[in-house]
Design a protein around this motif. Structure first.
Motif, PDB file in Angstrom:
ATOM      1  N   UNK A   1       0.822  -1.209   0.000  1.00 32.03           N
ATOM      2  CA  UNK A   1       0.000   0.000   0.000  1.00 32.03           C
ATOM      3  C   UNK A   1       0.858   1.262   0.000  1.00 32.03           C
ATOM      4  N   UNK A   2       1.474   1.605   1.134  1.00 34.37           N
ATOM      5  CA  UNK A   2       2.190   2.866   1.263  1.00 34.37           C
ATOM      6  C   UNK A   2       3.560   2.640   1.909  1.00 34.37           C
ATOM      7  N   UNK A   3       4.519   3.536   1.668  1.00 37.15           N
ATOM      8  CA  UNK A   3       5.855   3.377   2.266  1.00 37.15           C
ATOM      9  C   UNK A   3       5.924   3.914   3.690  1.00 37.15           C
ATOM     10  N   UNK A   4       6.767   3.290   4.495  1.00 40.35           N
ATOM     11  CA  UNK A   4       7.114   3.824   5.812  1.00 40.35           C
ATOM     12  C   UNK A   4       7.983   5.054   5.601  1.00 40.35           C
ATOM     13  N   UNK A   5       7.683   6.139   6.299  1.00 40.62           N
ATOM     14  CA  UNK A   5       8.452   7.368   6.091  1.00 40.62           C
ATOM     15  C   UNK A   5       9.038   7.979   7.352  1.00 40.62           C
ATOM     16  N   UNK A   6       8.835   7.381   8.521  1.00 39.96           N
ATOM     17  CA  UNK A   6       9.462   7.847   9.765  1.00 39.96           C
ATOM     18  C   UNK A   6       9.840   6.625  10.586  1.00 39.96           C
ATOM     19  N   UNK A   7      11.031   6.637  11.172  1.00 39.92           N
ATOM     20  CA  UNK A   7      11.468   5.592  12.092  1.00 39.92           C
ATOM     21  C   UNK A   7      12.004   6.276  13.339  1.00 39.92           C
ATOM     22  N   UNK A   8      11.474   5.907  14.491  1.00 38.88           N
ATOM     23  CA  UNK A   8      11.895   6.471  15.773  1.00 38.88           C
ATOM     24  C   UNK A   8      12.575   5.372  16.567  1.00 38.88           C
ATOM     25  N   UNK A   9      13.753   5.663  17.082  1.00 35.97           N
ATOM     26  CA  UNK A   9      14.478   4.691  17.889  1.00 35.97           C
ATOM     27  C   UNK A   9      13.932   4.728  19.318  1.00 35.97           C
ATOM     28  N   UNK A  10      12.751   4.191  19.469  1.00 35.84           N
ATOM     29  CA  UNK A  10      12.085   4.184  20.759  1.00 35.84           C
ATOM     30  C   UNK A  10      10.798   3.390  20.671  1.00 35.84           C
ATOM     31  N   UNK A  11      10.157   3.143  21.817  1.00 37.77           N
ATOM     32  CA  UNK A  11       8.943   2.361  21.900  1.00 37.77           C
ATOM     33  C   UNK A  11       7.735   3.158  21.413  1.00 37.77           C
ATOM     34  N   UNK A  12       6.727   2.497  20.810  1.00 37.56           N
ATOM     35  CA  UNK A  12       5.529   3.237  20.373  1.00 37.56           C
ATOM     36  C   UNK A  12       4.853   4.008  21.494  1.00 37.56           C
ATOM     37  N   UNK A  13       4.897   3.500  22.722  1.00 38.91           N
ATOM     38  CA  UNK A  13       4.270   4.226  23.825  1.00 38.91           C
ATOM     39  C   UNK A  13       4.967   5.558  24.069  1.00 38.91           C
ATOM     40  N   UNK A  14       6.309   5.571  23.942  1.00 39.53           N
ATOM     41  CA  UNK A  14       7.038   6.833  24.102  1.00 39.53           C
ATOM     42  C   UNK A  14       6.658   7.805  22.982  1.00 39.53           C
ATOM     43  N   UNK A  15       6.585   7.292  21.760  1.00 43.84           N
ATOM     44  CA  UNK A  15       6.247   8.154  20.629  1.00 43.84           C
ATOM     45  C   UNK A  15       4.846   8.720  20.797  1.00 43.84           C
ATOM     46  N   UNK A  16       3.903   7.890  21.206  1.00 44.46           N
ATOM     47  CA  UNK A  16       2.536   8.354  21.420  1.00 44.46           C
ATOM     48  C   UNK A  16       2.488   9.434  22.493  1.00 44.46           C
ATOM     49  N   UNK A  17       3.232   9.236  23.582  1.00 49.50           N
ATOM     50  CA  UNK A  17       3.233  10.215  24.668  1.00 49.50           C
ATOM     51  C   UNK A  17       3.842  11.534  24.212  1.00 49.50           C
ATOM     52  N   UNK A  18       4.909  11.452  23.391  1.00 44.94           N
ATOM     53  CA  UNK A  18       5.521  12.683  22.909  1.00 44.94           C
ATOM     54  C   UNK A  18       4.587  13.452  21.986  1.00 44.94           C
ATOM     55  N   UNK A  19       3.869  12.749  21.131  1.00 47.28           N
ATOM     56  CA  UNK A  19       2.985  13.427  20.192  1.00 47.28           C
ATOM     57  C   UNK A  19       1.716  13.939  20.865  1.00 47.28           C
ATOM     58  N   UNK A  20       1.105  13.123  21.709  1.00 52.11           N
ATOM     59  CA  UNK A  20      -0.198  13.484  22.269  1.00 52.11           C
ATOM     60  C   UNK A  20      -0.089  14.395  23.480  1.00 52.11           C
ATOM     61  N   UNK A  21       0.994  14.247  24.262  1.00 51.88           N
ATOM     62  CA  UNK A  21       1.092  15.009  25.510  1.00 51.88           C
ATOM     63  C   UNK A  21       2.282  15.942  25.552  1.00 51.88           C
TER      64      UNK A  21
END
Length: 491
Positions: free
Chosen positions: A84-104
């Motif tokens: 379908x679509x390409x991956x365009x961002x990779x974060x060297x960290x856990x998804x929970x950390x990424x979610x917390x950084x974006x949402x909070x």
């Protein structure tokens, strides 16, 4: 005359067949209606699959520090052929950390006892922080492939989905895929902009690079991010993706044993401008300097005086209008008589205006109703779509088939074509869509032609000396075919 009209209709149907054939070509193309009024196109043709593929047939890229290899795409199924679509961002960290950084706009905490990331304990940001535009989202499941040293190759589903926008409008949509170990975790993000398409009954993707830049900027401004760079994954060529992926490196994790205030240290929060750009909260506060505060609000006495003056103004206007009607009854009667015999009183003219206005307003009204229902019953998109999709599909047919009376068939064809076309463009403008795929443009053009044919068939049904239903039913069948085309062939 009848033979000429029959030949013209045959040419219309033949043109629609060619348009449908054009939309069936497996291409990914977009038309950008930019702010400067120009139109630019970008197209890529996907190669036809040559049987099932294995991990040895695709290109894998290294992610993390322990040798994991990622297939930098997402797929509808657990197969490489349904890319379908390409991956365009990779974060060297856990998804929970990424979610917390974006949402909070703050880092999550690492719980050494449970060996897991602890997200924010509340779904609401503190009152002294600006609200984040990101929220939890729903969407179809997509998969990606990871080759690890321990378990070999495996397909993984997204860990979570986030979006900035509305489900039935336009949004930036993120799918987060987690991998690695607690000591060396990583998160692959597929970011894209899409909008809800009533013809396809699903989302249509319009951009990949723009959402990638938005996520990149949001993470760059976090204090826990130590490095942001671009790496070549060679997964471009779809829509506006260029094959360069944003790689974000996070600093050491916080520990849950730290004091509560330290674990939730505030960082500069950004607001969203009208152009979709993020800016620091301090600047946003300074821009609100002209906004009246509570102290600037009118007092109770001044508000009461204003209300009294408004009532008196309405009374004087009403009395003055009645006095004008009474004193100038002859002139008013002459005006009414002229209106009775003008084109405005003509039933045929009223039908033309009604058809044009209804077709212009219909897409916007359906979109507004969907957005309203989404706010009332969130997380139930199938219910909203089930209620409104029949209205969107069949209301134009009913209007175009029953309203035409008098005048010429060409007038009714043009009214239906232009009216519904303006309505579709107004719908795009309402949700801020400026880029649409070329195959979507071709399909919408075919839909407009079909609706014009329905209006002509409806006009002939009531104007002919011997009404025939066959042309009208043929035009309706063509309309149904065009509505079913995106659902089954995925344009």
């Amino acid at each position: 005359m009848a033979s000429r009209l029959g030949a013209a209709e045959s040419l219309v149907v033949l043109g629609l067949v060619f348009l449908l054939a054009a939309t069936a070509v497996p291409t990914t193309s977009v038309v950008d209606f930019g702010a400067n009024g120009g139109v630019s196109t970008a197209a890529t043709t996907e190669p036809a699959p040559n049987g099932p593929k294995s991990a040895a047939d695709v290109r894998l890229v290294s992610v993390g520090d322990r040798g994991d290899r990622l297939w930098p795409f997402t797929s509808r199924d657990r197969a490489f052929e349904t890319l379908t679509l390409p991956v365009n961002v990779v974060v060297e960290g856990n998804p929970a950390r990424v979610r917390s950084l974006l949402m909070y706009s703050r880092d999550a905490t690492w719980d050494e006892t449970n060996e897991s990331w602890q997200q924010a304990s509340t779904e609401q940001a503190p009152t002294d922080e600006a609200a984040s535009p990101w929220g939890s989202a729903t969407g179809a499941d997509r998969f990606t492939f990871v080759d690890t040293a321990e378990s070999g190759g495996l397909w993984i589903a997204e860990s979570m989905q986030l979006h900035d926008g509305t489900y039935f409008g336009s949004r930036i949509h993120l799918r987060l895929y987690g991998g690695g170990t607690p000591d060396d975790s990583w998160t692959a993000i597929q970011a894209h902009r899409d909008y809800w398409d009533w013809f396809r009954l699903r989302h249509t993707v319009t951009s990949l690079s723009g959402p990638q830049h938005v996520v990149e900027r949001d993470l760059m401004r976090q204090s826990t991010v130590v490095d942001v760079r671009r790496e070549r994954f060679a997964n471009g060529g779809i829509i506006d993706a260029d094959g360069w992926v944003s790689v974000v490196e996070l600093g050491p994790p916080q520990l849950s044993t730290l004091p509560r205030d330290d674990a939730r240290r505030s960082v500069p929060v950004e607001s969203v401008t009208d152009r979709g750009e993020r800016r620091p909260a301090e600047r946003a506060d300074s821009d609100r300097g002209d906004t009246p505060s509570v102290l600037d609000a009118p007092t109770t006495d001044s508000a009461g005086v204003g209300t009294a003056l408004s009532i008196l103004a309405v009374v004087f206007v009403g009395v003055g209008g009645l006095a004008a009607v009474v004193t100038r009854r002859d002139e008013f009667g002459a005006l009414v008589e002229r209106l009775r015999w003008s084109r405005l009183a003509d039933d045929r003219f009223q039908r033309v205006v009604a058809l044009a206005v209804a077709l212009v307003a219909l897409p916007v009204l359906v979109r507004s109703a969907a957005l309203g229902l989404e706010s009332v019953i969130p997380n139930h998109p199938k219910v909203v779509a089930g209620l409104l999709s029949p209205v969107f599909a069949f209301a134009p047919v009913a209007l175009a088939a029953r309203l035409p009376r008098g005048y010429s068939p060409e007038l009714w064809f043009g009214t239906a074509f232009v009216g519904y076309g303006v309505g579709l463009v107004a719908d795009f403008a309402m949700i801020g869509v400026a880029v649409v795929p070329v195959d979507v443009v071709l399909h919408r053009f075919a839909v407009l032609v079909a609706l014009g044919v329905i209006a002509v068939a409806g006009h002939r049904r009531f104007e002919a000396s011997e009404p025939r239903r066959a042309p009208l039913w043929a035009a309706v069948c063509l309309w149904i075919l065009l509505f079913a085309w995106p659902l089954f062939l995925g344009i």
